[in-house]
Design a protein around this motif. Structure first.
Motif, PDB file in Angstrom:
ATOM      1  N   ASP A 221       0.821  -1.214   0.000  1.00  0.00           N
ATOM      2  CA  ASP A 221       0.000   0.000   0.000  1.00  0.00           C
ATOM      3  C   ASP A 221       0.856   1.266   0.000  1.00  0.00           C
ATOM      4  O   ASP A 221       0.495   2.281  -0.619  1.00  0.00           O
ATOM      5  CB  ASP A 221      -0.924   0.005   1.220  1.00  0.00           C
ATOM      6  CG  ASP A 221      -2.056  -1.012   1.094  1.00  0.00           C
ATOM      7  OD1 ASP A 221      -2.315  -1.445  -0.055  1.00  0.00           O
ATOM      8  OD2 ASP A 221      -2.655  -1.370   2.116  1.00  0.00           O
ATOM      9  N   LYS A 222       2.001   1.228   0.682  1.00  0.00           N
ATOM     10  CA  LYS A 222       2.850   2.420   0.769  1.00  0.00           C
ATOM     11  C   LYS A 222       3.475   2.791  -0.579  1.00  0.00           C
ATOM     12  O   LYS A 222       3.954   3.905  -0.765  1.00  0.00           O
ATOM     13  CB  LYS A 222       3.954   2.209   1.805  1.00  0.00           C
ATOM     14  CG  LYS A 222       4.972   1.144   1.448  1.00  0.00           C
ATOM     15  CD  LYS A 222       5.992   0.984   2.558  1.00  0.00           C
ATOM     16  CE  LYS A 222       7.065  -0.049   2.197  1.00  0.00           C
ATOM     17  NZ  LYS A 222       7.901   0.368   1.075  1.00  0.00           N
ATOM     18  N   ASP A 223       3.453   1.844  -1.524  1.00  0.00           N
ATOM     19  CA  ASP A 223       4.013   2.096  -2.855  1.00  0.00           C
ATOM     20  C   ASP A 223       2.982   2.644  -3.834  1.00  0.00           C
ATOM     21  O   ASP A 223       3.300   2.861  -5.008  1.00  0.00           O
ATOM     22  CB  ASP A 223       4.608   0.803  -3.436  1.00  0.00           C
ATOM     23  CG  ASP A 223       5.840   0.348  -2.678  1.00  0.00           C
ATOM     24  OD1 ASP A 223       6.494   1.202  -2.062  1.00  0.00           O
ATOM     25  OD2 ASP A 223       6.138  -0.867  -2.707  1.00  0.00           O
ATOM     26  N   LEU A 224       1.748   2.867  -3.360  1.00  0.00           N
ATOM     27  CA  LEU A 224       0.672   3.268  -4.260  1.00  0.00           C
ATOM     28  C   LEU A 224       0.233   4.716  -4.028  1.00  0.00           C
ATOM     29  O   LEU A 224       0.141   5.181  -2.883  1.00  0.00           O
ATOM     30  CB  LEU A 224      -0.548   2.356  -4.073  1.00  0.00           C
ATOM     31  CG  LEU A 224      -0.338   0.861  -4.318  1.00  0.00           C
ATOM     32  CD1 LEU A 224      -1.638   0.110  -4.062  1.00  0.00           C
ATOM     33  CD2 LEU A 224       0.165   0.603  -5.725  1.00  0.00           C
ATOM     34  N   LYS A 225      -0.035   5.396  -5.113  1.00  0.00           N
ATOM     35  CA  LYS A 225      -0.688   6.706  -5.071  1.00  0.00           C
ATOM     36  C   LYS A 225      -2.029   6.553  -5.765  1.00  0.00           C
ATOM     37  O   LYS A 225      -2.083   6.210  -6.945  1.00  0.00           O
ATOM     38  CB  LYS A 225       0.155   7.763  -5.779  1.00  0.00           C
ATOM     39  CG  LYS A 225      -0.518   9.140  -5.826  1.00  0.00           C
ATOM     40  CD  LYS A 225       0.278  10.121  -6.660  1.00  0.00           C
ATOM     41  CE  LYS A 225      -0.456  11.463  -6.759  1.00  0.00           C
ATOM     42  NZ  LYS A 225       0.258  12.412  -7.650  1.00  0.00           N
ATOM     43  N   VAL A 226      -3.112   6.793  -5.037  1.00  0.00           N
ATOM     44  CA  VAL A 226      -4.459   6.574  -5.565  1.00  0.00           C
ATOM     45  C   VAL A 226      -5.160   7.918  -5.725  1.00  0.00           C
ATOM     46  O   VAL A 226      -5.270   8.699  -4.767  1.00  0.00           O
ATOM     47  CB  VAL A 226      -5.286   5.659  -4.638  1.00  0.00           C
ATOM     48  CG1 VAL A 226      -6.674   5.438  -5.229  1.00  0.00           C
ATOM     49  CG2 VAL A 226      -4.574   4.327  -4.427  1.00  0.00           C
ATOM     50  N   ASP A 227      -5.616   8.202  -6.945  1.00  0.00           N
ATOM     51  CA  ASP A 227      -6.358   9.426  -7.235  1.00  0.00           C
ATOM     52  C   ASP A 227      -7.757   9.060  -7.718  1.00  0.00           C
ATOM     53  O   ASP A 227      -7.940   8.083  -8.447  1.00  0.00           O
ATOM     54  CB  ASP A 227      -5.649  10.244  -8.321  1.00  0.00           C
ATOM     55  CG  ASP A 227      -4.256  10.682  -7.909  1.00  0.00           C
ATOM     56  OD1 ASP A 227      -4.129  11.281  -6.827  1.00  0.00           O
ATOM     57  OD2 ASP A 227      -3.303  10.404  -8.667  1.00  0.00           O
ATOM     58  N   ILE A 248      -4.410   4.701 -10.318  1.00  0.00           N
ATOM     59  CA  ILE A 248      -3.422   4.206  -9.356  1.00  0.00           C
ATOM     60  C   ILE A 248      -2.038   4.286  -9.977  1.00  0.00           C
ATOM     61  O   ILE A 248      -1.820   3.816 -11.095  1.00  0.00           O
ATOM     62  CB  ILE A 248      -3.734   2.761  -8.926  1.00  0.00           C
ATOM     63  CG1 ILE A 248      -5.105   2.684  -8.250  1.00  0.00           C
ATOM     64  CG2 ILE A 248      -2.659   2.235  -7.989  1.00  0.00           C
ATOM     65  CD1 ILE A 248      -5.520   1.270  -7.855  1.00  0.00           C
ATOM     66  N   THR A 249      -1.107   4.873  -9.242  1.00  0.00           N
ATOM     67  CA  THR A 249       0.287   4.946  -9.674  1.00  0.00           C
ATOM     68  C   THR A 249       1.136   4.092  -8.748  1.00  0.00           C
ATOM     69  O   THR A 249       1.085   4.258  -7.515  1.00  0.00           O
ATOM     70  CB  THR A 249       0.809   6.394  -9.638  1.00  0.00           C
ATOM     71  OG1 THR A 249      -0.031   7.226 -10.444  1.00  0.00           O
ATOM     72  CG2 THR A 249       2.241   6.463 -10.146  1.00  0.00           C
ATOM     73  N   HIS A 250       1.881   3.162  -9.329  1.00  0.00           N
ATOM     74  CA  HIS A 250       2.819   2.349  -8.543  1.00  0.00           C
ATOM     75  C   HIS A 250       4.151   3.092  -8.536  1.00  0.00           C
ATOM     76  O   HIS A 250       4.867   3.136  -9.531  1.00  0.00           O
ATOM     77  CB  HIS A 250       2.961   0.959  -9.167  1.00  0.00           C
ATOM     78  CG  HIS A 250       3.782   0.017  -8.339  1.00  0.00           C
ATOM     79  ND1 HIS A 250       5.029  -0.411  -8.730  1.00  0.00           N
ATOM     80  CD2 HIS A 250       3.533  -0.550  -7.134  1.00  0.00           C
ATOM     81  CE1 HIS A 250       5.516  -1.227  -7.804  1.00  0.00           C
ATOM     82  NE2 HIS A 250       4.631  -1.331  -6.831  1.00  0.00           N
ATOM     83  N   ILE A 251       4.486   3.704  -7.417  1.00  0.00           N
ATOM     84  CA  ILE A 251       5.603   4.633  -7.337  1.00  0.00           C
ATOM     85  C   ILE A 251       6.948   3.995  -7.703  1.00  0.00           C
ATOM     86  O   ILE A 251       7.717   4.593  -8.472  1.00  0.00           O
ATOM     87  CB  ILE A 251       5.655   5.275  -5.935  1.00  0.00           C
ATOM     88  CG1 ILE A 251       4.349   6.051  -5.681  1.00  0.00           C
ATOM     89  CG2 ILE A 251       6.867   6.186  -5.784  1.00  0.00           C
ATOM     90  CD1 ILE A 251       4.203   6.564  -4.259  1.00  0.00           C
ATOM     91  N   ARG A 269     -11.618   0.675  -8.369  1.00  0.00           N
ATOM     92  CA  ARG A 269     -10.330   0.442  -7.705  1.00  0.00           C
ATOM     93  C   ARG A 269      -9.917  -1.020  -7.846  1.00  0.00           C
ATOM     94  O   ARG A 269      -8.752  -1.329  -8.119  1.00  0.00           O
ATOM     95  CB  ARG A 269     -10.400   0.836  -6.232  1.00  0.00           C
ATOM     96  CG  ARG A 269      -9.083   0.626  -5.493  1.00  0.00           C
ATOM     97  CD  ARG A 269      -9.221   0.847  -3.993  1.00  0.00           C
ATOM     98  NE  ARG A 269      -8.009   0.439  -3.308  1.00  0.00           N
ATOM     99  CZ  ARG A 269      -7.044   1.250  -2.917  1.00  0.00           C
ATOM    100  NH1 ARG A 269      -7.141   2.550  -3.148  1.00  0.00           N
ATOM    101  NH2 ARG A 269      -5.976   0.785  -2.287  1.00  0.00           N
TER     102      ARG A 269
END
Length: 363
Positions: A221-227, A248-251, A269
Motif C-alpha cells: 500500500d505504501k508504494d501506491l498513489k491513488v487518485d 493508481i500509480t505504482h511509485i 479500484r
C-alpha cells in the motif's frame, strides 16, 4: 516421442502424461473449493485435450490418405491419387496451424488480455489514429469470438480517443496479442488538414495478461498513489455525477493504471488493481523470457520509440511489420481486423530455425 506433424514442437509423451495428471486432479471432489485454481486447471485440461485430439485426427487422416494413394497407384486410378494428394496439402496447412498454436505455451499465453492504446503527440490526428486502431482490434476480437469489456476511455478534445483500455476475454487472447505491444505508425492525407497535406501519426499499444488469484504478486500500500476523479465520456448518467473513476500509480515502477467504467469507486479500484497486478506480472514474464531467449532481446523492446508496424495509406497503400517483414497492400482489409498474417508471423519467428514453418502454408 515428438509429433512429426507439427515440426517437433508438440511433445506427445509429455502432453499425454500431463493430461492424465490433470484428469486425475479434476476428479478431486475438493477441487472447486478453490474456484480460481479449479478454473485454471480446467482451462489447461481442455486446451491439452484439444491439442491431443487434433494430433490424433491428423495421424489418422495422414494414414488414410497414404493408403488411398497406394491403392490408386496399384489400380492405376489417377483421380484417387490426385484427391488424396489434395487432402495431404490441406493436412500440411493444418499442421502449420497446429505448430503455431503449440507455441502458445507460455506461462500466461492462455490468459485473457488487457489491451491499452495511447495516442502520441499530434493532437487530433493522433487521437483519430488511436480510434482507428481501437476499431481494428475490436473487429479482430469479434471475428475470433472473443468478448470485449471496456475498462477506461478518454476521448480526444475534437475527435478520436486519447487513450482506451479494454479486456479481451477468450482462449489464448494474451498469447495471440502480446506481440502487438509497441508503437504503430500511420502515414496518410489528414482529413483534418484543409490543405490536404500528408501527416505521420503515432500510437502506442500495450498488451498485458489478466492474472488470477493463484498468481502471487506482492503490492504494498505504501508504494501506491491513488487518485479519484469524475469519469468522462459515455457510460450512463451516474458516470458524470460522482468521483467514481480511479487512477493508481505504482511509485517504484512508475506504472499508471486507471478505470472509470464501473458504477462505484470501489469496483473501479478493484479493476485498476487487477490491471496493476497484470502489468507487474508481465514485467516479470519479460525478464524471464529475455534471460531464456537472449537472441530475441531486440524483438522484446517495447519502449515508446520502438516502432513495430507502419501503416502507409498515402501515396501508396502498404502495411508492413518491421520485425517480421510481412507486408500487405489491402490496407482497408487489415484495418477491418484481418491481423492474422502479422500475428502468425510473429509467433513463427520465435521458432528456432523458423524455416521449419512456412507462414504461406497457413490460410
Amino acid at each position: 516421442m515428438l509429433c512429426h506433424y507439427c515440426g517437433g514442437i508438440f511433445d506427445w509423451d509429455v502432453a499425454c502424461l500431463r493430461l492424465e495428471e490433470l484428469t486425475a486432479l479434476s476428479e478431486d471432489p475438493n477441487l472447486w473449493n478453490n474456484p480460481p485454481k479449479a478454473q485454471a486447471l480446467m482451462r489447461e485440461k481442455n486446451k491439452l485435450e484439444l491439442q491431443i485430439n487434433s494430433v490424433k485426427s491428423m495421424q489418422n487422416n495422414l494414414r488414410d490418405q497414404i493408403e488411398l494413394i497406394e491403392m490408386g497407384e496399384v489400380e492405376g486410378d489417377s483421380e484417387i491419387v490426385a484427391e488424396a494428394e489434395k487432402h495431404l496439402n490441406d493436412l500440411k496447412k493444418e499442421a502449420a496451424k497446429l505448430q503455431l498454436q503449440s507455441l502458445l505455451s507460455g506461462e500466461a499465453d492462455g490468459n485473457d488480455a488487457y489491451l491499452e492504446i495511447n495516442a502520441g503527440a499530434g493532437g487530433t490526428e493522433s487521437c483519430d489514429w488511436a480510434s482507428i486502431l481501437f476499431r481494428m482490434y475490436t473487429r479482430w476480437a469479434e471475428q475470433h469470438g472473443y468478448k470485449l469489456s471496456l475498462i477506461d476511455r478518454n476521448d480526444g478534445d475534437e475527435a478520436g480517443i486519447k487513450s482506451v483500455t479494454v479486456q479481451i476475454s477468450g482462449a489464448d487472447a494474451y498469447g495471440w496479442l502480446k506481440s502487438e505491444t509497441g508503437v504503430h505508425r500511420l502515414v496518410r492525407i489528414s482529413p483534418f488538414d484543409s490543405n490536404a497535406r500528408r501527416h505521420t501519426s503515432f500510437c502506442s499499444v500495450h498488451v498485458s495478461p489478466v492474472v488470477d488469484e493463484t498468481i502471487d504478486i506482492e503490492i504494498l500500500d505504501k508504494d501506491l498513489k491513488v487518485d479519484t476523479y469524475r469519469a468522462s465520456g459515455s457510460g450512463g448518467q451516474h458516470v458524470n455525477r460522482t468521483d467514481s473513476a480511479v487512477r493508481i500509480t505504482h511509485i517504484p515502477t512508475g506504472i499508471v493504471v486507471a478505470c472509470q467504467n464501473e458504477r462505484s469507486q470501489h469496483k473501479n479500484r478493484d479493476q485498476a488493481m487487477a490491471m496493476l497486478r497484470a502489468k507487474m506480472y508481465e514485467i516479470e514474464l519479460m525478464k524471464r523470457e529475455q534471460v531464456a531467449n537472449a537472441q530475441y532481446d531486440n524483438k522484446t523492446d517495447i519502449g515508446w520509440g520502438h516502432q513495430i508496424r507502419s501503416y502507409v495509406l498515402q501515396p501508396y497503400q502498404m502495411i508492413k511489420d518491421l520485425r517480421t517483414g510481412v507486408e500487405r497492400t489491402d490496407a482497408q482489409t487489415v484495418l477491418d481486423g484481418d491481423l492474422d498474417d502479422y500475428l502468425h508471423a510473429s509467433l513463427a519467428s520465435k521458432i528456432s530455425g523458423s524455416d521449419s514453418l512456412d507462414i504461406k502454408d497457413i490460410d
